[in-house]
Design a protein around this motif. Structure first.
Motif, short mmCIF file in Angstrom:
data_model
loop_
_atom_site.label_atom_id
_atom_site.label_comp_id
_atom_site.label_asym_id
_atom_site.label_seq_id
_atom_site.Cartn_x
_atom_site.Cartn_y
_atom_site.Cartn_z
N ALA A 41 0.84 -1.05 -0.14
CA ALA A 41 0.07 -0.14 -0.07
C ALA A 41 0.82 1.34 -0.09
CB ALA A 41 -0.88 -0.10 1.15
N ALA A 42 0.33 2.38 -0.67
CA ALA A 42 1.13 3.35 -0.97
C ALA A 42 0.27 4.71 -1.04
CB ALA A 42 2.28 3.44 -1.82
N MET A 43 0.63 5.82 -0.74
CA MET A 43 -0.09 7.18 -1.05
C MET A 43 0.94 7.96 -2.41
SD MET A 43 -0.83 10.17 1.29
CE MET A 43 -1.18 11.95 0.65
N VAL A 44 0.11 8.26 -3.36
CA VAL A 44 0.80 9.11 -4.21
C VAL A 44 0.86 10.47 -3.86
CG1 VAL A 44 0.39 10.22 -6.53
CG2 VAL A 44 -0.49 7.81 -6.12
N VAL A 45 2.14 10.90 -3.88
CA VAL A 45 2.71 12.31 -3.33
C VAL A 45 2.98 13.27 -4.39
CG1 VAL A 45 3.06 11.40 -1.04
CG2 VAL A 45 4.86 11.60 -2.78
N GLY A 46 3.42 12.78 -5.65
CA GLY A 46 3.80 13.54 -6.84
C GLY A 46 3.72 12.88 -8.20
N VAL A 47 3.24 13.49 -9.09
CA VAL A 47 3.24 13.31 -10.35
C VAL A 47 3.83 13.90 -11.44
CG1 VAL A 47 1.34 12.49 -12.18
CG2 VAL A 47 0.62 12.74 -9.57
N ASP A 48 4.88 13.07 -12.41
CA ASP A 48 5.60 13.79 -13.25
C ASP A 48 5.78 13.12 -14.55
OD1 ASP A 48 7.61 15.51 -14.40
OD2 ASP A 48 9.26 14.78 -13.40
N LEU A 72 -4.33 -1.38 -15.75
CA LEU A 72 -4.98 -0.39 -15.28
C LEU A 72 -5.29 0.77 -16.71
CD1 LEU A 72 -3.30 0.98 -12.21
CD2 LEU A 72 -5.64 -0.51 -12.33
N GLY A 73 -4.94 0.30 -17.77
CA GLY A 73 -5.35 1.04 -18.85
C GLY A 73 -5.03 2.73 -18.77
N ARG A 74 -5.95 3.59 -18.97
CA ARG A 74 -5.85 4.87 -18.66
C ARG A 74 -6.44 5.48 -17.30
NH1 ARG A 74 -4.01 7.51 -23.32
NH2 ARG A 74 -4.94 9.58 -22.64
N THR A 75 -6.71 4.60 -16.47
CA THR A 75 -7.29 4.85 -15.17
C THR A 75 -6.48 6.05 -14.37
OG1 THR A 75 -7.66 2.48 -14.70
CG2 THR A 75 -7.76 4.25 -12.98
N PRO A 76 -7.10 7.45 -14.06
CA PRO A 76 -6.44 8.55 -13.73
C PRO A 76 -5.75 8.24 -12.45
CG PRO A 76 -8.84 8.76 -13.70
CD PRO A 76 -8.47 7.50 -14.59
N GLY A 80 -2.65 12.24 -3.74
CA GLY A 80 -3.59 11.75 -2.68
C GLY A 80 -4.24 10.44 -3.12
N ASP A 81 -4.23 9.81 -3.90
CA ASP A 81 -4.76 8.42 -4.23
C ASP A 81 -4.08 7.64 -3.66
OD1 ASP A 81 -6.98 8.35 -6.00
OD2 ASP A 81 -5.61 8.86 -7.73
N LEU A 82 -4.70 6.48 -3.00
CA LEU A 82 -4.11 5.54 -2.25
C LEU A 82 -4.14 4.10 -3.18
CD1 LEU A 82 -6.16 5.69 0.97
CD2 LEU A 82 -3.87 6.90 0.62
N VAL A 83 -2.98 3.46 -3.44
CA VAL A 83 -2.61 2.59 -4.42
C VAL A 83 -2.01 1.44 -3.85
CG1 VAL A 83 -2.58 4.52 -6.10
CG2 VAL A 83 -0.49 3.80 -5.07
N ASP A 84 -1.97 0.51 -4.77
CA ASP A 84 -1.12 -0.72 -4.36
C ASP A 84 0.06 -0.94 -5.34
OD1 ASP A 84 -2.65 -1.37 -2.21
OD2 ASP A 84 -3.85 -2.81 -3.19
N LEU A 85 1.01 -1.38 -4.81
CA LEU A 85 2.37 -1.26 -5.73
C LEU A 85 2.93 -2.95 -5.85
CD1 LEU A 85 4.27 1.81 -4.51
CD2 LEU A 85 2.84 1.85 -6.42
N VAL A 86 3.58 -3.22 -6.80
CA VAL A 86 4.14 -4.48 -6.99
C VAL A 86 5.61 -4.29 -7.94
CG1 VAL A 86 1.93 -5.86 -7.06
CG2 VAL A 86 3.20 -5.12 -9.16
N GLY A 87 6.22 -5.15 -7.79
CA GLY A 87 7.69 -5.03 -8.52
C GLY A 87 8.78 -4.74 -7.43
N ASP A 88 9.48 -3.69 -7.88
CA ASP A 88 10.80 -3.09 -6.93
C ASP A 88 10.29 -1.98 -6.34
OD1 ASP A 88 13.04 -2.32 -5.81
OD2 ASP A 88 14.25 -2.76 -7.64
N THR A 89 10.08 -2.41 -4.96
CA THR A 89 9.52 -1.20 -4.02
C THR A 89 10.70 -0.77 -3.14
OG1 THR A 89 8.73 -2.93 -2.62
CG2 THR A 89 7.11 -1.85 -4.25
N VAL A 99 1.88 0.49 -10.25
CA VAL A 99 0.73 0.67 -9.65
C VAL A 99 -0.35 -0.41 -10.23
CG1 VAL A 99 -1.07 2.34 -9.28
CG2 VAL A 99 1.15 3.03 -9.44
N VAL A 100 -0.83 -1.05 -9.48
CA VAL A 100 -1.80 -2.25 -10.14
C VAL A 100 -3.14 -1.99 -9.51
CG1 VAL A 100 0.05 -4.05 -10.21
CG2 VAL A 100 -1.09 -3.86 -7.91
N ARG A 101 -3.49 -1.23 -8.51
CA ARG A 101 -4.73 -0.96 -7.75
C ARG A 101 -4.84 0.48 -7.58
NH1 ARG A 101 -4.68 -6.36 -6.09
NH2 ARG A 101 -3.56 -5.93 -4.43
N VAL A 102 -6.06 1.18 -7.73
CA VAL A 102 -6.18 2.59 -7.18
C VAL A 102 -7.65 2.45 -6.23
CG1 VAL A 102 -6.72 4.74 -7.69
CG2 VAL A 102 -5.31 3.38 -9.39
#
Length: 342
Positions: A41-48, A72-76, A80-89, A99-102
């Motif tokens: 689980a993680a929280m998005v804090v920046g987008v670039d 996820l396709g083009r899921t925005p 602030g979004d709460l997401v689930d991460l896999v791979g190299d964390t 990001v595999v889930r929002v």
């Protein structure tokens, strides 16, 4: 074997004797998606530019850069979004998670480019509060902008807070009095004092700051988050601030919680908001609004002569004052306000 014998053998074959290899595009695709039971689980804090910086487990000291998974396709995905991460964390340099889930959002701050633009932009997700930053002077306050932010907060599920800056330059009494009937928390700051009252209200919460450029928003952020290193914009000679923040970013507060600094906004359109969305924030008028004729904008005569909200005001002066405030917000939504680009 003669050519004729080979032809006879082929005639005896049917479709069950021939193996046809399907083409690449003819194989049926499964609708099943990976469960990713090991996701973090993680929280998005920046987008670039197609990369999202995430705080692992909400810990600001454990930042991970991620990309959006193909499923996820083009899921925005926004700050602030709460997401689930896999791979190299691990968060090590040059590593990339996915990001595999929002998660479903508890609140959303939306706006459109203007009042005619059908495309709504999500600015921040899951914020508890919207801090509307407005200066009392240099540049002068605009109630139209405040009203529009109130509409966005009410319809998006955020609790609005009005923060009046530069009280060392002008008195806050008149502007604060204009919103006294809305039960709107008001915090007053000045350049030569620490924003302790605002700091207390932000503690251990997720709050978004919004305001025109030049109102002192970045100055507040730098005081609230000493390591933010956000640029401070000077106010131009014509009273319009220069934009210093380019994208929204969530910054951790020293005492816990997050403050989301949003870009200085030049336009705050409300094309995505319907009149009933605003009425819903005024509980005493909701039942009466259901009795209004179809298409009623609830603004009263002459625009809506059969609006039933006027019936409720017979209960007392306080209700009439609340109705006046509601209709001021409805006028803002309709573009009939003193709102100007900042």
């Amino acid at each position: 074997m003669s050519g004729r014998s080979r032809r006879d053998d082929w005639r005896r074959l049917d479709e069950g004797d021939v193996r046809v290899r399907p083409g690449r595009g003819t194989r049926p695709r499964s609708k099943r998606r990976p469960e990713h039971a090991d996701a973090r689980a993680a929280m998005v804090v920046g987008v670039d530019r197609g990369r999202w910086t995430c705080a692992l487990d909400g810990d600001p000291s454990r930042e991970v850069v991620a990309m959006r998974a193909r499923e996820l396709g083009r899921t925005p995905i926004v700050v602030g979004d709460l997401v689930d991460l896999v791979g190299d964390t691990s968060g090590r340099p040059d590593t990339l998670a996915r990001v595999v889930r929002v998660a479903d959002r508890s609140s959303v701050l939306r706006r459109t480019a203007d009042d005619t633009d059908p495309y709504e932009r999500v600015v921040v997700a899951n914020a508890e509060q919207l801090i509307i930053v407005c200066s009392l002077a240099d540049p002068p306050p605009r109630t139209g902008f405040i009203d529009r932010c109130l509409v966005a907060a009410y319809t998006g599920g955020l609790k609005p807070v009005l923060c009046l800056t530069k009280s060392d330059l002008a008195s806050p009494d008149e502007l604060a009095g204009a919103y006294a009937d809305l039960d709107l928390p008001i915090v007053i700051t000045r350049h030569d004092e620490e924003p302790d009252a605002l700091r207390k209200r932000l503690a251990r919460r997720v709050s978004a700051l919004v305001g025109h450029s030049g109102v002192g928003k970045s100055t507040l952020v730098n005081r609230l988050v000493p390591d933010a290193d956000r640029a401070i914009g000077a106010v131009s000679a014509i009273g319009k601030g220069r934009h210093t923040s380019v994208t929204a970013v969530a910054l951790p507060l020293p005492g816990g919680g997050w403050v989301v600094d949003t870009p200085g906004i030049r336009s705050f359109g409300l094309a995505h908001v319907e009149p009933d969305d605003i009425v819903a924030a005024f509980g005493e008028f909701v039942e009466a609004a259901e009795e209004c004729p179809p298409g009623c904008g609830h603004r009263g005569p002459p625009e809506d002569p059969d609006c039933m909200l006027d019936v409720v005001t017979a209960d007392g002066e306080a209700t009439a004052v609340r109705l006046a405030s509601l209709r001021r917000l409805l006028a803002s939504r309709a573009g009939l306000d003193d709102y100007q680009e900042g």
